[in-house]
Each structure stands twice: as structure tokens, then as C-alpha cells.
Motif scaffolding. Sequence first.
Motif, mmCIF file in Angstrom:
data_model
loop_
_atom_site.group_PDB
_atom_site.id
_atom_site.type_symbol
_atom_site.label_atom_id
_atom_site.label_comp_id
_atom_site.label_asym_id
_atom_site.label_seq_id
_atom_site.Cartn_x
_atom_site.Cartn_y
_atom_site.Cartn_z
ATOM 1 N N ARG A 325 0.842 -1.208 0.000
ATOM 2 C CA ARG A 325 0.000 0.000 0.000
ATOM 3 C C ARG A 325 0.878 1.259 0.000
ATOM 4 O O ARG A 325 0.605 2.218 -0.718
ATOM 5 C CB ARG A 325 -0.910 -0.017 1.223
ATOM 6 N N ILE A 326 1.917 1.248 0.799
ATOM 7 C CA ILE A 326 2.817 2.401 0.846
ATOM 8 C C ILE A 326 3.489 2.607 -0.512
ATOM 9 O O ILE A 326 3.538 3.733 -1.039
ATOM 10 C CB ILE A 326 3.870 2.213 1.956
ATOM 11 N N LEU A 327 4.011 1.534 -1.084
ATOM 12 C CA LEU A 327 4.669 1.636 -2.391
ATOM 13 C C LEU A 327 3.706 2.137 -3.454
ATOM 14 O O LEU A 327 4.052 3.002 -4.274
ATOM 15 C CB LEU A 327 5.243 0.277 -2.788
ATOM 16 N N GLY A 328 2.485 1.595 -3.462
ATOM 17 C CA GLY A 328 1.504 2.029 -4.449
ATOM 18 C C GLY A 328 1.178 3.507 -4.341
ATOM 19 O O GLY A 328 1.099 4.215 -5.357
ATOM 20 N N ASN A 329 1.014 4.009 -3.126
ATOM 21 C CA ASN A 329 0.693 5.430 -2.952
ATOM 22 C C ASN A 329 1.871 6.325 -3.338
ATOM 23 O O ASN A 329 1.683 7.397 -3.924
ATOM 24 C CB ASN A 329 0.289 5.695 -1.506
ATOM 25 N N LEU A 330 3.090 5.897 -2.999
ATOM 26 C CA LEU A 330 4.258 6.705 -3.366
ATOM 27 C C LEU A 330 4.436 6.737 -4.885
ATOM 28 O O LEU A 330 4.743 7.799 -5.465
ATOM 29 C CB LEU A 330 5.512 6.150 -2.708
ATOM 30 N N LEU A 331 4.232 5.615 -5.542
ATOM 31 C CA LEU A 331 4.351 5.588 -6.999
ATOM 32 C C LEU A 331 3.231 6.383 -7.662
ATOM 33 O O LEU A 331 3.465 7.080 -8.660
ATOM 34 C CB LEU A 331 4.333 4.138 -7.492
ATOM 35 N N ALA A 332 2.012 6.294 -7.109
ATOM 36 C CA ALA A 332 0.906 7.064 -7.667
ATOM 37 C C ALA A 332 1.161 8.558 -7.510
ATOM 38 O O ALA A 332 0.882 9.356 -8.422
ATOM 39 C CB ALA A 332 -0.400 6.672 -6.975
ATOM 40 N N ASN A 333 1.713 8.956 -6.365
ATOM 41 C CA ASN A 333 2.025 10.373 -6.158
ATOM 42 C C ASN A 333 3.095 10.844 -7.129
ATOM 43 O O ASN A 333 3.013 11.946 -7.690
ATOM 44 C CB ASN A 333 2.490 10.588 -4.719
ATOM 45 N N ALA A 335 3.713 9.558 -10.082
ATOM 46 C CA ALA A 335 3.146 9.588 -11.432
ATOM 47 C C ALA A 335 2.253 10.807 -11.644
ATOM 48 O O ALA A 335 2.229 11.381 -12.736
ATOM 49 C CB ALA A 335 2.362 8.296 -11.683
ATOM 50 N N LYS A 336 1.507 11.221 -10.613
ATOM 51 C CA LYS A 336 0.591 12.345 -10.748
ATOM 52 C C LYS A 336 1.320 13.678 -10.722
ATOM 53 O O LYS A 336 1.032 14.577 -11.518
ATOM 54 C CB LYS A 336 -0.438 12.314 -9.622
ATOM 55 N N HIS A 337 2.239 13.823 -9.810
ATOM 56 C CA HIS A 337 2.821 15.142 -9.562
ATOM 57 C C HIS A 337 4.269 15.272 -10.026
ATOM 58 O O HIS A 337 4.789 16.392 -10.053
ATOM 59 C CB HIS A 337 2.760 15.461 -8.068
ATOM 60 N N GLY A 338 4.924 14.169 -10.333
ATOM 61 C CA GLY A 338 6.309 14.240 -10.776
ATOM 62 C C GLY A 338 6.447 14.028 -12.270
ATOM 63 O O GLY A 338 5.476 14.128 -13.033
ATOM 64 N N LYS A 339 7.664 13.758 -12.678
ATOM 65 C CA LYS A 339 7.959 13.504 -14.087
ATOM 66 C C LYS A 339 8.854 12.254 -14.179
ATOM 67 O O LYS A 339 9.633 11.988 -13.268
ATOM 68 C CB LYS A 339 8.684 14.704 -14.716
ATOM 69 N N PRO A 340 8.718 11.503 -15.262
ATOM 70 C CA PRO A 340 9.581 10.328 -15.426
ATOM 71 C C PRO A 340 11.021 10.771 -15.690
ATOM 72 O O PRO A 340 11.257 11.914 -16.098
ATOM 73 C CB PRO A 340 8.961 9.621 -16.632
ATOM 74 N N PRO A 341 11.981 9.886 -15.477
ATOM 75 C CA PRO A 341 11.762 8.530 -14.985
ATOM 76 C C PRO A 341 11.575 8.477 -13.476
ATOM 77 O O PRO A 341 12.143 9.279 -12.739
ATOM 78 C CB PRO A 341 13.049 7.820 -15.393
ATOM 79 N N ASP A 355 11.267 10.769 -8.216
ATOM 80 C CA ASP A 355 10.842 11.205 -9.543
ATOM 81 C C ASP A 355 11.704 12.397 -9.939
ATOM 82 O O ASP A 355 12.552 12.851 -9.171
ATOM 83 C CB ASP A 355 9.348 11.562 -9.563
ATOM 84 N N HIS A 356 11.507 12.911 -11.147
ATOM 85 C CA HIS A 356 12.303 14.032 -11.653
ATOM 86 C C HIS A 356 11.415 15.234 -11.956
ATOM 87 O O HIS A 356 11.628 15.962 -12.925
ATOM 88 C CB HIS A 356 13.076 13.603 -12.904
ATOM 89 N N THR A 376 1.315 22.729 -3.874
ATOM 90 C CA THR A 376 1.270 24.060 -4.456
ATOM 91 C C THR A 376 1.006 23.950 -5.949
ATOM 92 O O THR A 376 0.878 22.870 -6.511
ATOM 93 C CB THR A 376 2.609 24.785 -4.200
ATOM 94 N N SER A 377 0.962 25.097 -6.584
ATOM 95 C CA SER A 377 0.596 25.118 -8.003
ATOM 96 C C SER A 377 1.594 24.382 -8.875
ATOM 97 O O SER A 377 1.245 23.836 -9.914
ATOM 98 C CB SER A 377 0.473 26.574 -8.479
ATOM 99 N N ASP A 378 2.851 24.342 -8.462
ATOM 100 C CA ASP A 378 3.837 23.657 -9.288
ATOM 101 C C ASP A 378 3.776 22.143 -9.132
ATOM 102 O O ASP A 378 4.426 21.422 -9.852
ATOM 103 C CB ASP A 378 5.263 24.135 -8.946
ATOM 104 N N ARG A 379 2.962 21.675 -8.176
ATOM 105 C CA ARG A 379 2.849 20.238 -7.963
ATOM 106 C C ARG A 379 1.382 19.860 -7.765
ATOM 107 O O ARG A 379 1.044 18.892 -7.106
ATOM 108 C CB ARG A 379 3.688 19.823 -6.743
ATOM 109 N N ALA A 380 0.502 20.647 -8.321
ATOM 110 C CA ALA A 380 -0.918 20.387 -8.182
ATOM 111 C C ALA A 380 -1.354 19.377 -9.221
ATOM 112 O O ALA A 380 -0.743 19.171 -10.245
ATOM 113 C CB ALA A 380 -1.708 21.680 -8.337
ATOM 114 N N GLY A 381 -2.483 18.778 -8.965
ATOM 115 C CA GLY A 381 -3.011 17.802 -9.903
ATOM 116 C C GLY A 381 -4.248 17.175 -9.337
ATOM 117 O O GLY A 381 -4.870 17.688 -8.413
#
Length: 443
Positions: A325-333, A335-341, A355-356, A376-381
Motif C-alpha cells: 500500500r505504501i509503495l503504491g501510494n508513493l508511486l501514484a504520487n 506519477a501524478k505530480h512528478g515527471k519520469p523517470p 521522480d524528476h 502548491t501550483s507547481d505540484r498540483a493535480g
Amino acid sequence: MSFRPVKPLALRTGVRWKIAVAIAAVGALIAVTLSVVVHNAARISMLDNAREVQMERLLFAQRMYETSKPKEPRFGTKINDPALPAQLDQLMRDRRRGTFVQEHRNGGPPDVWAAVPLANGDVLSLHIPFADRSTAIMNDLDRALVIGSVSVVFGGCALGVLIGGQLSRRLRKAAAAAGRVAQGNTDVRVRDAIGGVVRDETDELARAVDALTDALNERIEAERRVTADIAHELRTPVTGLLTAAELLPPGRPTELVRDRAQAMRTLVEDVLEVARLDSASERAELQEIALGEFVERRVRALDPDVVVRVVHDSWVNTDPRRLERILGNLLANAAKHGKPPVEVTVEGRVVRVRDHGPGFPEALLKEGPSRFRTGTSDRAGQGHGLGLTIAAGQARVLGARLTFRNVASAAAPGGVGGAIAVLWLPDHAPTNTGSFPMLRLSN
């Protein structure tokens, strides 16, 4: 050009040393004052005694002078001494006898004068230096006063350290207990932590903190119950809404309804999970797993594009379901707010998810995850800010620590080169009884 205000220099000292310095300063002031008073009183008394003795000697010499023939001054007396002080000379003109202490500018012992007017108009006078024995007595007295003053200062300082140390220890215990309460250990009582037999203002502060903690706990528990009840009541109609959406004919409107219904159901489930975590009723069910292999397998199932790197594998006793559950939430966060890879690194008992993207907001770095705050706005989603809150709560159940930081990068916009969430797993997670498992020690 803008100038940043200069912060004033703050000198941090403990209560112990403040009290010690205050008592030592008061003791020094009192000791110096009493020493000066005693010195002056003793000197004046000795000089007054010397003046009386000098006058008695002069009167005896006067009787000898008046009854002897020929009349000659004796016992060191002089007739019309030109060195007679002006104050005594004025008394002689008024036909009055008197004594006078003549101080010397070089700091030597003073001269004690005595003078009497004679019947023929002459002046008989006698002066001798202040007795060496009296000077020695004054020196001994001054030495004793200095030693006493220094002893008072050091004694006051020691007393201040003793009193201040006890108060400082009580305050430190109170601060430590309040810190444990702030970390979520609501069973801690500040008043019990400080202990002691003597009752003072520290106990009043502890009672006030305990009362504040109880009030906050009651309010938080009431809010948690209301939130859980609302989420539980919404669970049935949302499930029905999702089921009804499945019966709608295919099309874009149907997809929108299903998407929103599914999002509402996810929100309700997340709120219920947060309420359970806040109630501290969750317990870990331990299993021994190879952390690196487990993380690699789960991450591959959740997102095949994530880069997994196992630096050093380790066997851990933990709850696989909660860890996933922890891993899934961290990866989802990420994917939503960061950039690959997105990268996941396992090193011993430490798991890092990076993330990058633009990094975590400053509020999250300072205060930690907060529900219904998406950044904040730079990491909103999309989202409700519950993902990291649930991850942090599940980490607490595991007895682990979840920290957040940003990667500094001069080449990245804003100087931030991505966000890193670090999960620090303990040697052993709490069991389903709320305690830590007993370990068998091998010889």
C-alpha cells in the motif's frame, strides 16, 4: 538590489545557568555592599578610638607641661606646631580642644592629631601615625571580607546550578513528554513524566498541557468518528451508484459517470482508511520477506515503466499488504505530480522512491503530509492529498519512518531536480498485539 534583513544574534542559554548567574550576581552585590559597610564601620570605629586615646595622651602631657619647671613639651608633643591642620588651627582660635585625622595622598596610614589651647595662648599638639597594629587588623579584616565575598559568590553559583538544574530537568522531561504527545503518543502524561515531590509552576504547566492534549484528543476523536460515519454512510449509496453506472449504455457520458463514481468510491475508501489509521487500532501482521525481491515484484506489477534497483537485499519482518500500500501510494504520487523517470532503490531496509519533477512543496517538507492538501501550483493535480497521508499512517503501523526531501539541481527549473520519498523499515515491525516480537538470542 534588495537587501535581506539581518537577523539579530540570539544567545541561547539554559535555565540552570540563568538562575546560577542571577543568584551569583545578587550574592556578589550583597557581599560587596556588606563588605564596604563593614570596612567603613570598622575603620571609623578604630579611628574614633585612636582619637580618644590621642586626646588622653595629650591631656596627660598638658598636665605634665603645666606643672613642670622649666616648662618643656614632653611625650612627643609640640608647641605651636607649624604643621597643625587648618581645621585644628580654627578650633584653637576658638579656644577649643579637638582631634583630627589627616589623610595622605600617597595612600599611607593617616596621622591622628590632638591639640589643646594653653592659658598663655600657645597650642600644645600631638600627632602620630595610625597604629601599625590597627592597619594590620584592617588588612586582615579586608582579606576576610574578600574571601567571604568570593565564597558567597561561588556558593550562590553552586546553589543556582543545583536549583536551576532541577528545574531544567523537569522542563526537559516536560518537553520530551510533549514531543511524544506531538508524535501521536496520546497516552503520555506530562505531569507523570516530570515526577518530583515539590510542586511548582512546572506542574501547573504540565497540567495545562495535559488538559490541552485531552481536549485536542477529544476533538480529533470526535472529528474522526464523524468522518468515519459519513464515509461509512456514503459507502452504500456510492456502491449502488457505481453498480447503476455499469448498467448504462456504452458511450462517452457513461464513461464520465463511471469515472466520477469510481473516483468517489476511491475517496470514500481512502477516508475510511485514514479514519482507521487515526484511531491507532491498526496492527501489523508480520511475515518474513526478502525486501528487494518483494519491492521489485510489486513495482513491476504496479508500473512496469518504473526503474527498480536493488543495491543490497535484506530479509525483514513486515506486513506485506501494508508495505505494498505504501509503495503504491508513493508511486501514484510520483506519477501524478512528478515527471519520469521514476526510480525505486532498495538498500538494506531502506526504500527510496524518486521522480524528476518539480519536487515536494515546502509545506509538506516542513509539516509532513496533510489530508486534502494536494500541494502548491507547481505540484498540483488530481487527488485529495490522502495518498501520502495514508502512506505515512501505514508506515507508523509498521513502526517505520517515512521522510520526504527534494533533490537540489542547478540545471533544473527552480533548482529542484525531483522529489525523494524514503521509507526506513525497522528491524521488527509491531505485531498484531501492538507490541514488538520477542527475539531468541542464540549463544
